[in-house]
Design a protein around this motif. Sequence first.
Motif, mmCIF file in Angstrom:
data_model
loop_
_atom_site.group_PDB
_atom_site.id
_atom_site.type_symbol
_atom_site.label_atom_id
_atom_site.label_comp_id
_atom_site.label_asym_id
_atom_site.label_seq_id
_atom_site.Cartn_x
_atom_site.Cartn_y
_atom_site.Cartn_z
ATOM 1 N N LEU A 84 -5.534 6.485 10.406
ATOM 2 C CA LEU A 84 -5.630 6.604 8.953
ATOM 3 C C LEU A 84 -4.342 7.126 8.323
ATOM 4 O O LEU A 84 -3.992 6.745 7.204
ATOM 5 N N TYR A 85 -3.617 7.991 9.047
ATOM 6 C CA TYR A 85 -2.408 8.593 8.494
ATOM 7 C C TYR A 85 -1.130 8.025 9.097
ATOM 8 O O TYR A 85 -0.071 8.627 8.995
ATOM 9 N N SER A 86 -1.238 6.823 9.666
ATOM 10 C CA SER A 86 -0.038 6.087 10.062
ATOM 11 C C SER A 86 0.628 5.559 8.795
ATOM 12 O O SER A 86 -0.043 5.331 7.770
ATOM 13 N N PRO A 87 1.936 5.370 8.795
ATOM 14 C CA PRO A 87 2.646 4.945 7.571
ATOM 15 C C PRO A 87 2.076 3.676 6.955
ATOM 16 O O PRO A 87 1.926 3.590 5.729
ATOM 17 N N ASN A 88 1.729 2.692 7.778
ATOM 18 C CA ASN A 88 1.239 1.424 7.255
ATOM 19 C C ASN A 88 -0.100 1.578 6.548
ATOM 20 O O ASN A 88 -0.292 1.081 5.428
ATOM 21 N N ILE A 89 -1.033 2.276 7.173
ATOM 22 C CA ILE A 89 -2.363 2.444 6.570
ATOM 23 C C ILE A 89 -2.301 3.365 5.359
ATOM 24 O O ILE A 89 -3.003 3.151 4.361
ATOM 25 N N ARG A 90 -1.453 4.376 5.397
ATOM 26 C CA ARG A 90 -1.283 5.228 4.212
ATOM 27 C C ARG A 90 -0.825 4.407 3.014
ATOM 28 O O ARG A 90 -1.345 4.561 1.894
ATOM 29 N N ALA A 91 0.137 3.519 3.228
ATOM 30 C CA ALA A 91 0.644 2.677 2.134
ATOM 31 C C ALA A 91 -0.450 1.751 1.617
ATOM 32 O O ALA A 91 -0.596 1.560 0.396
ATOM 33 N N GLN A 92 -1.238 1.203 2.525
ATOM 34 C CA GLN A 92 -2.311 0.295 2.117
ATOM 35 C C GLN A 92 -3.401 1.032 1.340
ATOM 36 O O GLN A 92 -3.932 0.508 0.352
ATOM 37 N N ARG A 93 -3.721 2.236 1.752
ATOM 38 C CA ARG A 93 -4.728 3.020 1.033
ATOM 39 C C ARG A 93 -4.247 3.382 -0.368
ATOM 40 O O ARG A 93 -5.005 3.285 -1.341
ATOM 41 N N HIS A 94 -2.994 3.802 -0.484
ATOM 42 C CA HIS A 94 -2.450 4.123 -1.808
ATOM 43 C C HIS A 94 -2.501 2.898 -2.718
ATOM 44 O O HIS A 94 -2.845 3.002 -3.903
ATOM 45 N N LEU A 95 -2.159 1.739 -2.167
ATOM 46 C CA LEU A 95 -2.182 0.512 -2.971
ATOM 47 C C LEU A 95 -3.601 0.190 -3.423
ATOM 48 O O LEU A 95 -3.834 -0.119 -4.595
ATOM 49 N N ALA A 96 -4.557 0.270 -2.496
ATOM 50 C CA ALA A 96 -5.943 -0.033 -2.847
ATOM 51 C C ALA A 96 -6.464 0.913 -3.921
ATOM 52 O O ALA A 96 -7.144 0.493 -4.862
ATOM 53 N N ILE A 97 -6.129 2.198 -3.796
ATOM 54 C CA ILE A 97 -6.562 3.179 -4.795
ATOM 55 C C ILE A 97 -5.933 2.883 -6.154
ATOM 56 O O ILE A 97 -6.594 2.944 -7.192
ATOM 57 N N SER A 98 -4.646 2.535 -6.154
ATOM 58 C CA SER A 98 -3.953 2.256 -7.417
ATOM 59 C C SER A 98 -4.500 1.012 -8.109
ATOM 60 O O SER A 98 -4.431 0.893 -9.328
ATOM 61 N N GLN A 99 -5.042 0.085 -7.315
ATOM 62 C CA GLN A 99 -5.577 -1.156 -7.880
ATOM 63 C C GLN A 99 -7.041 -1.052 -8.265
ATOM 64 O O GLN A 99 -7.569 -1.932 -8.949
ATOM 65 N N SER A 100 -7.699 0.007 -7.854
ATOM 66 C CA SER A 100 -9.124 0.162 -8.160
ATOM 67 C C SER A 100 -9.340 0.240 -9.663
ATOM 68 O O SER A 100 -8.644 0.970 -10.371
ATOM 69 N N GLY A 101 -10.310 -0.517 -10.140
ATOM 70 C CA GLY A 101 -10.586 -0.577 -11.576
ATOM 71 C C GLY A 101 -9.750 -1.612 -12.292
ATOM 72 O O GLY A 101 -10.069 -1.996 -13.415
ATOM 73 N N ARG A 102 -8.673 -2.072 -11.655
ATOM 74 C CA ARG A 102 -7.813 -3.100 -12.261
ATOM 75 C C ARG A 102 -8.037 -4.454 -11.609
ATOM 76 O O ARG A 102 -8.010 -5.489 -12.279
ATOM 77 N N THR A 103 -8.225 -4.445 -10.297
ATOM 78 C CA THR A 103 -8.471 -5.678 -9.552
ATOM 79 C C THR A 103 -9.607 -5.423 -8.561
ATOM 80 O O THR A 103 -10.134 -4.317 -8.482
ATOM 81 N N GLU A 104 -9.942 -6.443 -7.792
ATOM 82 C CA GLU A 104 -11.003 -6.329 -6.807
ATOM 83 C C GLU A 104 -10.525 -5.738 -5.482
ATOM 84 O O GLU A 104 -11.315 -5.585 -4.556
ATOM 85 N N LEU A 105 -9.250 -5.420 -5.378
ATOM 86 C CA LEU A 105 -8.715 -4.974 -4.102
ATOM 87 C C LEU A 105 -9.374 -3.689 -3.609
ATOM 88 O O LEU A 105 -9.708 -3.561 -2.427
ATOM 89 N N GLY A 106 -9.564 -2.724 -4.499
ATOM 90 C CA GLY A 106 -10.191 -1.466 -4.107
ATOM 91 C C GLY A 106 -11.579 -1.690 -3.531
ATOM 92 O O GLY A 106 -11.930 -1.120 -2.491
#
Length: 221
Positions: A96-118
Amino acid sequence: MKKKTEAKRQTILDVAAQAFRELGFEGTSMSEICTRVGGSKATLYNYFPSKEELFSEVMFLSSEAEFAAAHDAIDPTTEDIADSLRHFGEKFLTFLYSPNIRAQRHLAISQSGRTELGRLVYERGVLRSENLMAEFLQTAMNRGKLRQAAPKVATRHLYSLLESELLERFLFQILGEVGADEIKAVTARAIEVFMAAYGPPPAEDSQPEPVRQPPAGATPQ
């Protein structure tokens, strides 16, 4: 025909993965992917109805091996539930705290409410993991290794404890690299609290014997 369809789908995924790496999620459009793949937009949308669907598929394919490895640590036949949970927790937090998954989680959170990605990441990642753990905890409860409780609730408590020392700093993007020693310590504390709450009740024969009262009229020693 099925082979041809699967090959086309894989080509789209490979091309999309390259585009997302180069341009990022927001900088990549379905038109860009269509141009790189060749063919019509209708064909692309026939395979993936949205950019979010396509990105989430690329994302999960890239992390499937690590996800599976973390959850394979859950052993339903184990006698030492706490040790099994510690083993899982260390692998899970490392993932969960590997660099790749951290970046993906931040992106999903930032897109929540704006797109279906979250929503897609939540359903395909978070809920999938929770369901696997809930099954394990239910089995442990049935075998008397944990006290009886709602397994889904116990799962959420477990995951909250595992992330409790890291999550706020992660969300505000002030969390540095999380090393193996920190993950081990964080996991150990989380599982200790979880077992204190959900560990099995003490066996009846381990209960202290009642204090025997001296016979009436006896002189206290």
